[in-house]
Design a protein around this motif. Sequence first.
Motif, PDB file in Angstrom:
ATOM      1  N   GLU A   1       0.617  -0.894   0.294  1.00  0.00           N
ATOM      2  CA  GLU A   1       0.013   0.078  -0.118  1.00  0.00           C
ATOM      3  C   GLU A   1       0.915   1.101  -0.060  1.00  0.00           C
ATOM      4  O   GLU A   1       2.924   1.360   0.404  1.00  0.00           O
ATOM      5  CB  GLU A   1      -0.576   0.184   1.309  1.00  0.00           C
ATOM      6  CG  GLU A   1      -2.038  -0.908   1.207  1.00  0.00           C
ATOM      7  CD  GLU A   1      -2.858  -0.879   0.038  1.00  0.00           C
ATOM      8  OE1 GLU A   1      -2.862   0.098  -0.338  1.00  0.00           O
ATOM      9  OE2 GLU A   1      -3.319  -1.954  -0.411  1.00  0.00           O
TER      10      GLU A   1
ATOM     11  N   ARG B 220      -3.855   3.409   4.992  1.00  0.00           N
ATOM     12  CA  ARG B 220      -3.489   2.146   4.058  1.00  0.00           C
ATOM     13  C   ARG B 220      -4.161   0.560   4.912  1.00  0.00           C
ATOM     14  O   ARG B 220      -4.010  -0.243   3.359  1.00  0.00           O
ATOM     15  CB  ARG B 220      -1.358   1.908   4.765  1.00  0.00           C
ATOM     16  CG  ARG B 220      -0.876   3.387   3.422  1.00  0.00           C
ATOM     17  CD  ARG B 220       0.541   2.906   3.913  1.00  0.00           C
ATOM     18  NE  ARG B 220       0.863   2.016   5.025  1.00  0.00           N
ATOM     19  CZ  ARG B 220       1.513   2.795   6.236  1.00  0.00           C
ATOM     20  NH1 ARG B 220       2.139   3.969   6.175  1.00  0.00           N
ATOM     21  NH2 ARG B 220       2.264   1.568   7.006  1.00  0.00           N
TER      22      ARG B 220
ATOM     23  N   ARG C 210      -7.274   0.410   3.173  1.00  0.00           N
ATOM     24  CA  ARG C 210      -7.017   0.672   1.533  1.00  0.00           C
ATOM     25  C   ARG C 210      -6.749  -0.902   1.491  1.00  0.00           C
ATOM     26  O   ARG C 210      -7.278  -1.424   0.460  1.00  0.00           O
ATOM     27  CB  ARG C 210      -5.969   1.545   0.990  1.00  0.00           C
ATOM     28  CG  ARG C 210      -6.541   2.842   0.847  1.00  0.00           C
ATOM     29  CD  ARG C 210      -5.430   3.827   0.113  1.00  0.00           C
ATOM     30  NE  ARG C 210      -6.370   5.241  -0.255  1.00  0.00           N
ATOM     31  CZ  ARG C 210      -5.338   5.856  -0.198  1.00  0.00           C
ATOM     32  NH1 ARG C 210      -4.235   6.253  -0.506  1.00  0.00           N
ATOM     33  NH2 ARG C 210      -6.055   6.896  -0.213  1.00  0.00           N
TER      34      ARG C 210
ATOM     35  N   LEU D 161     -10.434  -2.433   1.217  1.00  0.00           N
ATOM     36  CA  LEU D 161     -11.071  -1.235   0.106  1.00  0.00           C
ATOM     37  C   LEU D 161     -10.683  -2.228  -1.519  1.00  0.00           C
ATOM     38  O   LEU D 161     -11.525  -1.859  -2.505  1.00  0.00           O
ATOM     39  CB  LEU D 161     -10.657   0.066   0.273  1.00  0.00           C
ATOM     40  CG  LEU D 161     -11.514   0.625   1.774  1.00  0.00           C
ATOM     41  CD1 LEU D 161     -10.794   2.475   1.548  1.00  0.00           C
ATOM     42  CD2 LEU D 161     -12.909   1.045   1.217  1.00  0.00           C
ATOM     43  N   ASN D 162      -9.598  -2.229  -1.273  1.00  0.00           N
ATOM     44  CA  ASN D 162      -8.725  -2.625  -2.838  1.00  0.00           C
ATOM     45  C   ASN D 162      -8.581  -4.581  -2.365  1.00  0.00           C
ATOM     46  O   ASN D 162      -8.596  -4.808  -3.802  1.00  0.00           O
ATOM     47  CB  ASN D 162      -7.685  -2.486  -2.662  1.00  0.00           C
ATOM     48  CG  ASN D 162      -7.849  -1.218  -2.767  1.00  0.00           C
ATOM     49  OD1 ASN D 162      -8.297  -0.618  -3.776  1.00  0.00           O
ATOM     50  ND2 ASN D 162      -6.572  -0.050  -2.258  1.00  0.00           N
TER      51      ASN D 162
ATOM     52  N   THR E  38      -7.247  -6.224  -1.306  1.00  0.00           N
ATOM     53  CA  THR E  38      -5.657  -6.803  -1.635  1.00  0.00           C
ATOM     54  C   THR E  38      -5.166  -7.813  -0.192  1.00  0.00           C
ATOM     55  O   THR E  38      -4.456  -8.450  -0.073  1.00  0.00           O
ATOM     56  CB  THR E  38      -4.725  -6.184  -2.068  1.00  0.00           C
ATOM     57  OG1 THR E  38      -4.308  -5.202   0.144  1.00  0.00           O
ATOM     58  CG2 THR E  38      -4.653  -5.447  -3.111  1.00  0.00           C
TER      59      THR E  38
ATOM     60  N   GLU F 240      -7.238 -12.399  -1.369  1.00  0.00           N
ATOM     61  CA  GLU F 240      -7.579 -12.784  -2.226  1.00  0.00           C
ATOM     62  C   GLU F 240      -7.520 -14.936  -2.209  1.00  0.00           C
ATOM     63  O   GLU F 240      -8.309 -15.068  -3.320  1.00  0.00           O
ATOM     64  CB  GLU F 240      -5.970 -12.884  -3.293  1.00  0.00           C
ATOM     65  CG  GLU F 240      -6.012 -11.691  -3.295  1.00  0.00           C
ATOM     66  CD  GLU F 240      -4.518 -10.912  -4.107  1.00  0.00           C
ATOM     67  OE1 GLU F 240      -3.913 -11.444  -4.185  1.00  0.00           O
ATOM     68  OE2 GLU F 240      -4.590  -9.923  -4.623  1.00  0.00           O
TER      69      GLU F 240
ATOM     70  N   ASN G  34     -16.921  -0.712  -7.259  1.00  0.00           N
ATOM     71  CA  ASN G  34     -15.528  -0.264  -7.480  1.00  0.00           C
ATOM     72  C   ASN G  34     -16.062   1.483  -6.490  1.00  0.00           C
ATOM     73  O   ASN G  34     -15.065   1.742  -6.257  1.00  0.00           O
ATOM     74  CB  ASN G  34     -15.802  -0.817  -8.251  1.00  0.00           C
ATOM     75  CG  ASN G  34     -14.192  -1.862  -8.497  1.00  0.00           C
ATOM     76  OD1 ASN G  34     -14.456  -2.459  -7.570  1.00  0.00           O
ATOM     77  ND2 ASN G  34     -14.589  -2.141  -9.825  1.00  0.00           N
TER      78      ASN G  34
ATOM     79  N   ARG H 269     -16.524   1.537  -3.095  1.00  0.00           N
ATOM     80  CA  ARG H 269     -15.073   1.889  -2.276  1.00  0.00           C
ATOM     81  C   ARG H 269     -14.089   2.811  -2.777  1.00  0.00           C
ATOM     82  O   ARG H 269     -13.564   3.042  -1.451  1.00  0.00           O
ATOM     83  CB  ARG H 269     -14.785  -0.005  -3.041  1.00  0.00           C
ATOM     84  CG  ARG H 269     -15.163  -1.305  -2.598  1.00  0.00           C
ATOM     85  CD  ARG H 269     -14.275  -2.503  -3.647  1.00  0.00           C
ATOM     86  NE  ARG H 269     -14.628  -3.017  -2.598  1.00  0.00           N
ATOM     87  CZ  ARG H 269     -14.889  -4.145  -1.755  1.00  0.00           C
ATOM     88  NH1 ARG H 269     -13.901  -4.221  -0.472  1.00  0.00           N
ATOM     89  NH2 ARG H 269     -16.108  -5.405  -1.641  1.00  0.00           N
ATOM     90  N   GLU H 270     -14.528   3.182  -4.076  1.00  0.00           N
ATOM     91  CA  GLU H 270     -13.412   4.611  -3.983  1.00  0.00           C
ATOM     92  C   GLU H 270     -13.754   5.648  -2.738  1.00  0.00           C
ATOM     93  O   GLU H 270     -13.805   6.628  -2.545  1.00  0.00           O
ATOM     94  CB  GLU H 270     -14.138   4.971  -5.575  1.00  0.00           C
ATOM     95  CG  GLU H 270     -13.033   4.094  -6.038  1.00  0.00           C
ATOM     96  CD  GLU H 270     -13.205   4.578  -7.675  1.00  0.00           C
ATOM     97  OE1 GLU H 270     -13.848   4.989  -8.354  1.00  0.00           O
ATOM     98  OE2 GLU H 270     -12.514   3.676  -9.125  1.00  0.00           O
TER      99      GLU H 270
ATOM    100  N   ASP I 142     -13.241   5.072   0.537  1.00  0.00           N
ATOM    101  CA  ASP I 142     -11.388   4.928   0.563  1.00  0.00           C
ATOM    102  C   ASP I 142     -11.325   7.320   0.577  1.00  0.00           C
ATOM    103  O   ASP I 142     -11.242   7.495   1.683  1.00  0.00           O
ATOM    104  CB  ASP I 142     -10.734   4.334  -0.844  1.00  0.00           C
ATOM    105  CG  ASP I 142      -9.453   5.494  -0.720  1.00  0.00           C
ATOM    106  OD1 ASP I 142      -8.782   6.760  -1.012  1.00  0.00           O
ATOM    107  OD2 ASP I 142      -8.664   4.490  -0.787  1.00  0.00           O
TER     108      ASP I 142
END
Length: 181
Positions: free
Chosen positions: A80, A89, A92, A95-96, A98, A101, A164, A167-168, A171
């Motif tokens: 991040e 961070r 996110r 949010l992303n 990551t 997964e 998405n 999520r944006e 953020d």
Amino acid sequence: MTTKAPTSRPPKQPDQVRKRLFHSATTLLSTGQPVSIGAIASAAGVSKGAVQHHFGTKEQLLSALFDLYMDQFNEALALEDASAPPALRYARMSLNATSYEDTEGWRAMVVATVIDRALAARWSERAEIERSLDQAPNANALLVRLAADGLWLSDLLSTYKIGNKEREELDGLMGELLRKP
């Protein structure tokens, strides 16, 4: 004098056995099945002795699995944007998407921390270390972290379908919240 023909045993593959044990424990945990040395051994196609040889106890296996996922968490966090506030961070990652997964594995980790209080304590310690990085620990940074945890859990359990665009927006809202005193 008769000579016995040498018996051929399959080569030992400890790394492969460990992977199968991790996979079996993950599947059992994430699907709500009973988790025991015997159940893990059966699911992995090995003996109870093999599980105990590699890990000793169920708790040690869960601890090793926890370490594996904490390494993944730390790697995802390191990816991040380092210029963002630590709480953002952390948020996110959720949010992303990551940090999770491997949804089945992270579900298993949630279950493992519920059934093994020592793992829950380790997760709490890690969360406190991460929270201590906030430059000005305040309620806003804590709220962002709690929102991120809720989003992460919602994604793992498929509670809300968050696209998405949302999520944006989240953020942006979290970033604004962290800019406030």
